[in-house]
Design a protein around this motif. Structure first.
Motif, PDB file in Angstrom:
ATOM      1  N   SER A   1      -9.458 -10.871   8.985  1.00  0.00           N
ATOM      2  CA  SER A   1      -8.943 -10.044  10.083  1.00  0.00           C
ATOM      3  C   SER A   1      -7.417 -10.006  10.055  1.00  0.00           C
ATOM      4  N   LEU A   2      -6.791 -11.089   9.604  1.00  0.00           N
ATOM      5  CA  LEU A   2      -5.333 -11.138   9.511  1.00  0.00           C
ATOM      6  C   LEU A   2      -4.796 -10.134   8.508  1.00  0.00           C
ATOM      7  N   ILE A   3      -5.555  -9.888   7.447  1.00  0.00           N
ATOM      8  CA  ILE A   3      -5.098  -8.936   6.434  1.00  0.00           C
ATOM      9  C   ILE A   3      -5.755  -7.566   6.628  1.00  0.00           C
ATOM     10  N   ARG A   4      -6.288  -7.328   7.821  1.00  0.00           N
ATOM     11  CA  ARG A   4      -6.783  -6.018   8.244  1.00  0.00           C
ATOM     12  C   ARG A   4      -8.013  -5.539   7.480  1.00  0.00           C
ATOM     13  N   VAL A   5      -8.783  -6.465   6.934  1.00  0.00           N
ATOM     14  CA  VAL A   5     -10.038  -6.090   6.285  1.00  0.00           C
ATOM     15  C   VAL A   5     -11.150  -6.040   7.321  1.00  0.00           C
ATOM     16  N   LEU A   6     -11.113  -6.999   8.261  1.00  0.00           N
ATOM     17  CA  LEU A   6     -12.095  -7.051   9.328  1.00  0.00           C
ATOM     18  C   LEU A   6     -11.408  -6.883  10.677  1.00  0.00           C
ATOM     19  N   ASP A   7     -12.161  -6.354  11.621  1.00  0.00           N
ATOM     20  CA  ASP A   7     -11.662  -6.170  12.979  1.00  0.00           C
ATOM     21  C   ASP A   7     -12.607  -6.891  13.936  1.00  0.00           C
ATOM     22  N   VAL A   8     -12.108  -7.965  14.549  1.00  0.00           N
ATOM     23  CA  VAL A   8     -12.923  -8.745  15.480  1.00  0.00           C
ATOM     24  C   VAL A   8     -12.737  -8.181  16.881  1.00  0.00           C
ATOM     25  N   ARG A   9     -13.833  -7.674  17.459  1.00  0.00           N
ATOM     26  CA  ARG A   9     -13.786  -7.082  18.795  1.00  0.00           C
ATOM     27  C   ARG A   9     -14.531  -7.994  19.756  1.00  0.00           C
ATOM     28  N   GLN A  10     -13.781  -8.572  20.649  1.00  0.00           N
ATOM     29  CA  GLN A  10     -14.368  -9.517  21.587  1.00  0.00           C
ATOM     30  C   GLN A  10     -15.513  -8.869  22.366  1.00  0.00           C
ATOM     31  N   GLY A  11     -16.652  -9.532  22.347  1.00  0.00           N
ATOM     32  CA  GLY A  11     -17.799  -9.045  23.081  1.00  0.00           C
ATOM     33  C   GLY A  11     -18.560  -7.929  22.407  1.00  0.00           C
ATOM     34  N   ASP A  12     -18.108  -7.510  21.227  1.00  0.00           N
ATOM     35  CA  ASP A  12     -18.754  -6.381  20.554  1.00  0.00           C
ATOM     36  C   ASP A  12     -19.170  -6.716  19.130  1.00  0.00           C
ATOM     37  N   GLY A  13     -18.507  -7.685  18.515  1.00  0.00           N
ATOM     38  CA  GLY A  13     -18.844  -8.058  17.147  1.00  0.00           C
ATOM     39  C   GLY A  13     -17.677  -7.880  16.204  1.00  0.00           C
ATOM     40  N   THR A  14     -17.958  -8.019  14.918  1.00  0.00           N
ATOM     41  CA  THR A  14     -16.938  -7.905  13.881  1.00  0.00           C
ATOM     42  C   THR A  14     -17.266  -6.720  12.984  1.00  0.00           C
ATOM     43  N   TYR A  15     -16.263  -5.910  12.729  1.00  0.00           N
ATOM     44  CA  TYR A  15     -16.451  -4.682  11.963  1.00  0.00           C
ATOM     45  C   TYR A  15     -15.539  -4.657  10.740  1.00  0.00           C
ATOM     46  N   VAL A  16     -15.981  -3.948   9.709  1.00  0.00           N
ATOM     47  CA  VAL A  16     -15.102  -3.647   8.584  1.00  0.00           C
ATOM     48  C   VAL A  16     -14.136  -2.567   9.060  1.00  0.00           C
ATOM     49  N   THR A  17     -12.863  -2.726   8.778  1.00  0.00           N
ATOM     50  CA  THR A  17     -11.882  -1.714   9.187  1.00  0.00           C
ATOM     51  C   THR A  17     -12.045  -0.451   8.342  1.00  0.00           C
ATOM     52  N   SER A  18     -11.152   0.490   8.540  1.00  0.00           N
ATOM     53  CA  SER A  18     -11.190   1.727   7.750  1.00  0.00           C
ATOM     54  C   SER A  18     -10.847   1.475   6.288  1.00  0.00           C
ATOM     55  N   LEU A  19     -10.225   0.314   6.018  1.00  0.00           N
ATOM     56  CA  LEU A  19      -9.745  -0.040   4.670  1.00  0.00           C
ATOM     57  C   LEU A  19      -8.745   0.984   4.143  1.00  0.00           C
ATOM     58  N   ASP A  20      -8.087   1.661   5.060  1.00  0.00           N
ATOM     59  CA  ASP A  20      -7.048   2.624   4.688  1.00  0.00           C
ATOM     60  C   ASP A  20      -5.885   1.880   4.031  1.00  0.00           C
ATOM     61  N   PRO A  21      -5.299   2.448   2.959  1.00  0.00           N
ATOM     62  CA  PRO A  21      -4.199   1.760   2.276  1.00  0.00           C
ATOM     63  C   PRO A  21      -3.055   1.355   3.200  1.00  0.00           C
ATOM     64  N   ALA A  22      -2.694   2.249   4.123  1.00  0.00           N
ATOM     65  CA  ALA A  22      -1.599   1.930   5.042  1.00  0.00           C
ATOM     66  C   ALA A  22      -1.919   0.706   5.883  1.00  0.00           C
ATOM     67  N   LEU A  23      -3.168   0.577   6.271  1.00  0.00           N
ATOM     68  CA  LEU A  23      -3.600  -0.560   7.084  1.00  0.00           C
ATOM     69  C   LEU A  23      -3.591  -1.848   6.264  1.00  0.00           C
ATOM     70  N   LEU A  24      -4.156  -1.791   5.061  1.00  0.00           N
ATOM     71  CA  LEU A  24      -4.246  -2.986   4.218  1.00  0.00           C
ATOM     72  C   LEU A  24      -2.864  -3.442   3.747  1.00  0.00           C
TER      73      LEU A  24
END
Length: 223
Positions: A51-74
């Motif tokens: 999550s620190l390197i923007r690969v995963l997005d931890v959403r409190q109360g909702d779960g953990t998701y894979v991010t968009s993996l967009d180059p700008a984000l990564l």
């Protein structure tokens, strides 16, 4: 740490293999830990790291998701890392800029729209007759940011954006100490814009190289 590294690698492999795609929600922690043969603690640490390197997005109360993996984000994580550069490595960052930015400028000359050109002209016209050093550097950063964005390559744009921080101090130092730095920056920006506007990629590449190499050469002399 080795166990956490193993957990990170297993989640990475799931993403690379397409088992998890951008926007997908990860299975529940106990289910995923069992599936991967990991302890829940090591899995939890791996999720934190990713999550620190923007690969995963931890959403409190909702779960953990894979991010968009967009180059700008990564590549945002790269910006964080390069902020720790030492002053004696700034030349190395300038060398990388000298390799990448002329290529981006050449691409921009081939892909520039009239709207983009109007925005670039507005940036140059927005610099007053007697700018402060902070205004000059801000204008310089915005000009190069827009050129890179017009290259039409998100990875290249993000890489150049991440490299802007380490070279900002050199730009400020040059503006404070080098006679004629303001007029030289104006002239070279205008030359780059003219080459881009006329659709001449190699001329645009050459002017961008001259512009960046000038900062690099000056810095080599004063260090």
């Amino acid at each position: 740490m080795a166990v956490t590294d193993e957990a990170i690698d297993k989640i990475k492999q799931m993403i690379v293999a397409g088992e998890l795609r951008p926007g997908d929600r990860l299975p529940r922690e106990p289910d995923l830990a069992e599936r991967l043969g990991l302890s829940r603690n090591s899995l939890r640490e791996a999720v934190k790291a990713l999550s620190l390197i923007r690969v995963l997005d931890v959403r409190q109360g909702d779960g953990t998701y894979v991010t968009s993996l967009d180059p700008a984000l990564l590549l945002d994580a790269l910006s964080f890392v390069v902020d720790f550069h030492r002053d004696d490595t700034v030349l190395e960052f300038l060398e990388v800029r000298r390799i990448l930015e002329p290529a981006a400028t050449a691409l921009a000359a081939q892909r520039m729209t009239e709207e983009h050109l109007g925005n670039l002209r507005a940036v140059l016209d927005g610099l007053g007759d007697d700018p402060t050093i902070d205004e000059l550097v801000a204008n310089d950063l915005e000009f190069h940011r827009q050129i890179a964005a017009c290259a039409g390559n998100n990875v290249l744009t993000s890489l150049l954006d991440s490299l802007s921080g380490p070279t900002t101090r050199a730009r400020v130092w040059r503006g404070l100490t080098q006679e004629g730095a303001v007029s030289k920056t104006r002239e070279q920006h205008a030359a780059i814009l003219d080459a881009v506007a006329s659709g001449q990629p190699e001329l645009a590449r050459a002017w961008a190289t001259v512009h960046i190499a000038g900062v690099e050469e000056w810095l080599r002399r004063v260090l």
